[in-house]
Design a protein around this motif. Sequence first.
Motif, PDB file in Angstrom:
ATOM      1  N   LEU A 174      33.481  -0.266 -22.511  1.00 56.49           N
ATOM      2  CA  LEU A 174      32.097  -0.544 -22.144  1.00 56.49           C
ATOM      3  C   LEU A 174      31.488   0.733 -21.584  1.00 56.49           C
ATOM      4  CD1 LEU A 174      32.650  -3.904 -20.195  1.00 56.49           C
ATOM      5  CD2 LEU A 174      32.238  -3.612 -22.619  1.00 56.49           C
ATOM      6  N   LYS A 175      30.410   1.230 -22.218  1.00 55.92           N
ATOM      7  CA  LYS A 175      29.740   2.437 -21.714  1.00 55.92           C
ATOM      8  C   LYS A 175      29.044   2.159 -20.390  1.00 55.92           C
ATOM      9  CE  LYS A 175      28.124   5.576 -25.323  1.00 55.92           C
ATOM     10  NZ  LYS A 175      26.872   5.933 -26.015  1.00 55.92           N
ATOM     11  N   GLY A 176      28.595   0.949 -20.209  1.00 51.27           N
ATOM     12  CA  GLY A 176      27.938   0.534 -18.979  1.00 51.27           C
ATOM     13  C   GLY A 176      28.145  -0.959 -18.831  1.00 51.27           C
ATOM     14  N   VAL A 177      27.699  -1.511 -17.745  1.00 47.08           N
ATOM     15  CA  VAL A 177      27.840  -2.950 -17.539  1.00 47.08           C
ATOM     16  C   VAL A 177      26.807  -3.660 -18.415  1.00 47.08           C
ATOM     17  CG1 VAL A 177      27.684  -4.823 -15.862  1.00 47.08           C
ATOM     18  CG2 VAL A 177      28.654  -2.626 -15.188  1.00 47.08           C
ATOM     19  N   PRO A 178      27.239  -4.559 -19.308  1.00 51.69           N
ATOM     20  CA  PRO A 178      26.279  -5.299 -20.125  1.00 51.69           C
ATOM     21  C   PRO A 178      25.442  -6.258 -19.262  1.00 51.69           C
ATOM     22  CG  PRO A 178      28.491  -5.443 -21.061  1.00 51.69           C
ATOM     23  CD  PRO A 178      28.623  -4.870 -19.686  1.00 51.69           C
ATOM     24  N   CYS A 179      24.307  -6.639 -19.779  1.00 49.76           N
ATOM     25  CA  CYS A 179      23.452  -7.630 -19.128  1.00 49.76           C
ATOM     26  C   CYS A 179      23.788  -8.996 -19.727  1.00 49.76           C
ATOM     27  CB  CYS A 179      21.991  -7.288 -19.367  1.00 49.76           C
ATOM     28  SG  CYS A 179      20.837  -8.502 -18.718  1.00 49.76           S
ATOM     29  N   PHE A 180      24.126  -9.951 -18.884  1.00 44.71           N
ATOM     30  CA  PHE A 180      24.422 -11.314 -19.302  1.00 44.71           C
ATOM     31  C   PHE A 180      23.372 -12.237 -18.672  1.00 44.71           C
ATOM     32  CE2 PHE A 180      28.533  -9.090 -19.285  1.00 44.71           C
ATOM     33  CZ  PHE A 180      28.978  -9.358 -20.570  1.00 44.71           C
ATOM     34  N   PRO A 181      22.206 -12.411 -19.309  1.00 43.31           N
ATOM     35  CA  PRO A 181      21.127 -13.175 -18.685  1.00 43.31           C
ATOM     36  C   PRO A 181      21.506 -14.591 -18.267  1.00 43.31           C
ATOM     37  CG  PRO A 181      20.311 -12.020 -20.603  1.00 43.31           C
ATOM     38  CD  PRO A 181      21.798 -11.865 -20.601  1.00 43.31           C
ATOM     39  N   HIS A 182      22.414 -15.224 -18.982  1.00 46.27           N
ATOM     40  CA  HIS A 182      22.817 -16.589 -18.646  1.00 46.27           C
ATOM     41  C   HIS A 182      24.262 -16.660 -18.192  1.00 46.27           C
ATOM     42  CE1 HIS A 182      19.422 -17.956 -21.547  1.00 46.27           C
ATOM     43  NE2 HIS A 182      18.969 -17.557 -20.382  1.00 46.27           N
ATOM     44  N   GLY A 183      24.796 -15.566 -17.697  1.00 44.68           N
ATOM     45  CA  GLY A 183      26.178 -15.523 -17.241  1.00 44.68           C
ATOM     46  C   GLY A 183      27.128 -15.229 -18.384  1.00 44.68           C
ATOM     47  N   ILE A 184      28.406 -15.181 -18.052  1.00 47.14           N
ATOM     48  CA  ILE A 184      29.409 -14.802 -19.056  1.00 47.14           C
ATOM     49  C   ILE A 184      30.098 -16.003 -19.680  1.00 47.14           C
ATOM     50  CG2 ILE A 184      29.846 -12.526 -18.069  1.00 47.14           C
ATOM     51  CD1 ILE A 184      32.384 -13.783 -16.798  1.00 47.14           C
ATOM     52  N   GLN A 185      29.582 -17.197 -19.439  1.00 49.33           N
ATOM     53  CA  GLN A 185      30.220 -18.397 -19.965  1.00 49.33           C
ATOM     54  C   GLN A 185      30.314 -18.332 -21.493  1.00 49.33           C
ATOM     55  OE1 GLN A 185      28.156 -18.279 -17.460  1.00 49.33           O
ATOM     56  NE2 GLN A 185      29.399 -19.159 -15.867  1.00 49.33           N
ATOM     57  N   GLY A 186      31.521 -18.534 -21.994  1.00 50.76           N
ATOM     58  CA  GLY A 186      31.735 -18.604 -23.436  1.00 50.76           C
ATOM     59  C   GLY A 186      31.700 -17.275 -24.160  1.00 50.76           C
ATOM     60  N   ILE A 187      31.636 -16.169 -23.451  1.00 51.67           N
ATOM     61  CA  ILE A 187      31.590 -14.849 -24.087  1.00 51.67           C
ATOM     62  C   ILE A 187      33.008 -14.456 -24.509  1.00 51.67           C
ATOM     63  CG2 ILE A 187      31.105 -12.394 -23.708  1.00 51.67           C
ATOM     64  CD1 ILE A 187      28.576 -14.083 -23.631  1.00 51.67           C
ATOM     65  N   PHE A 188      33.140 -13.905 -25.705  1.00 56.45           N
ATOM     66  CA  PHE A 188      34.414 -13.358 -26.158  1.00 56.45           C
ATOM     67  C   PHE A 188      34.181 -11.930 -26.631  1.00 56.45           C
ATOM     68  CE2 PHE A 188      37.492 -12.051 -29.245  1.00 56.45           C
ATOM     69  CZ  PHE A 188      38.694 -12.447 -28.673  1.00 56.45           C
ATOM     70  N   ILE A 189      34.890 -10.989 -26.010  1.00 55.79           N
ATOM     71  CA  ILE A 189      34.826  -9.581 -26.411  1.00 55.79           C
ATOM     72  C   ILE A 189      36.258  -9.115 -26.652  1.00 55.79           C
ATOM     73  CG2 ILE A 189      34.175  -7.239 -25.746  1.00 55.79           C
ATOM     74  CD1 ILE A 189      31.943  -8.473 -24.025  1.00 55.79           C
ATOM     75  N   SER A 190      36.536  -8.742 -27.867  1.00 55.97           N
ATOM     76  CA  SER A 190      37.873  -8.341 -28.291  1.00 55.97           C
ATOM     77  C   SER A 190      38.397  -7.158 -27.480  1.00 55.97           C
ATOM     78  CB  SER A 190      37.813  -7.964 -29.772  1.00 55.97           C
ATOM     79  OG  SER A 190      39.034  -7.437 -30.203  1.00 55.97           O
ATOM     80  N   ASN A 191      39.727  -7.058 -27.421  1.00 61.38           N
ATOM     81  CA  ASN A 191      40.380  -5.968 -26.690  1.00 61.38           C
ATOM     82  C   ASN A 191      39.986  -4.587 -27.189  1.00 61.38           C
ATOM     83  OD1 ASN A 191      42.099  -6.331 -24.443  1.00 61.38           O
ATOM     84  ND2 ASN A 191      43.451  -7.558 -25.699  1.00 61.38           N
ATOM     85  N   THR A 192      39.707  -4.452 -28.472  1.00 68.07           N
ATOM     86  CA  THR A 192      39.431  -3.125 -29.028  1.00 68.07           C
ATOM     87  C   THR A 192      37.962  -2.924 -29.391  1.00 68.07           C
ATOM     88  OG1 THR A 192      40.223  -3.961 -31.152  1.00 68.07           O
ATOM     89  CG2 THR A 192      41.784  -2.706 -29.834  1.00 68.07           C
ATOM     90  N   ALA A 193      37.091  -3.810 -28.923  1.00 70.32           N
ATOM     91  CA  ALA A 193      35.657  -3.652 -29.168  1.00 70.32           C
ATOM     92  C   ALA A 193      35.110  -2.507 -28.316  1.00 70.32           C
ATOM     93  CB  ALA A 193      34.920  -4.945 -28.850  1.00 70.32           C
ATOM     94  N   LYS A 194      34.024  -1.894 -28.808  1.00 68.90           N
ATOM     95  CA  LYS A 194      33.339  -0.824 -28.079  1.00 68.90           C
ATOM     96  C   LYS A 194      31.878  -1.233 -27.940  1.00 68.90           C
ATOM     97  CE  LYS A 194      36.420   2.629 -29.935  1.00 68.90           C
ATOM     98  NZ  LYS A 194      36.600   3.646 -30.951  1.00 68.90           N
TER      99      LYS A 194
END
Length: 196
Positions: free
Chosen positions: A61-81
């Motif tokens: 993660l280059k910076g902290v993403p914005c999660f307007p409705h929270g992180i519920q149900g978010i999936f980000i793979s181990n090798t995602a950029k």
Amino acid sequence: MLKDLIFSLLRPFLTAYALLRYRSIWGLKQHLQAHPNKLMKLTYGHFFMQRGSFVGLSSELKGVPCFPHGIQGIFISNTAKIGKDVVIFQQVTIGSNTIPGSKHTGSPTIGDRVYIGAGAKIIGEITVGDNCRIGANAVVYEDMPPNSVAVCAPTRILHREQPLDNTYYTTLDGADYYFRDGRLHPLEQTQQQDGL
């Protein structure tokens, strides 16, 4: 068995300690990437599991993403950029394609200032360029050039000549804010007049 019981009793205190010590779950993530610690890795994983989410510890993660409705149900793979100032709504998947022999085996690379609508799925080793918008429930499995919009399923890519402003704006307690560099900033009258 006893070890699991002790960890389950200590878990709330470990989570509180980690969030205070590293200032956020993202600070803990950054610390764990440089200094692995089994107990803190369990705490990190449990934080997301409690929210029905997964953000891979190895994801970049280059910076902290914005999660307007929270992180519920978010999936980000181990090798995602993921780039800076990315806005990610609920139920988004940024996932790897692990099927051998398929076209885009691997994980996505998301550019800066990308806006990802609720329920969107970005799958495989593809690149989403800077300033792109991905509509709600769109499925993206092909590269998106910068300043593109992905809508519908199957996805249609609409290229824009001008950069898209994907700044996230919100109003909290009557004050206007915008998201940049990993946090909300007050939207002052001069910024509103300048078109920010």
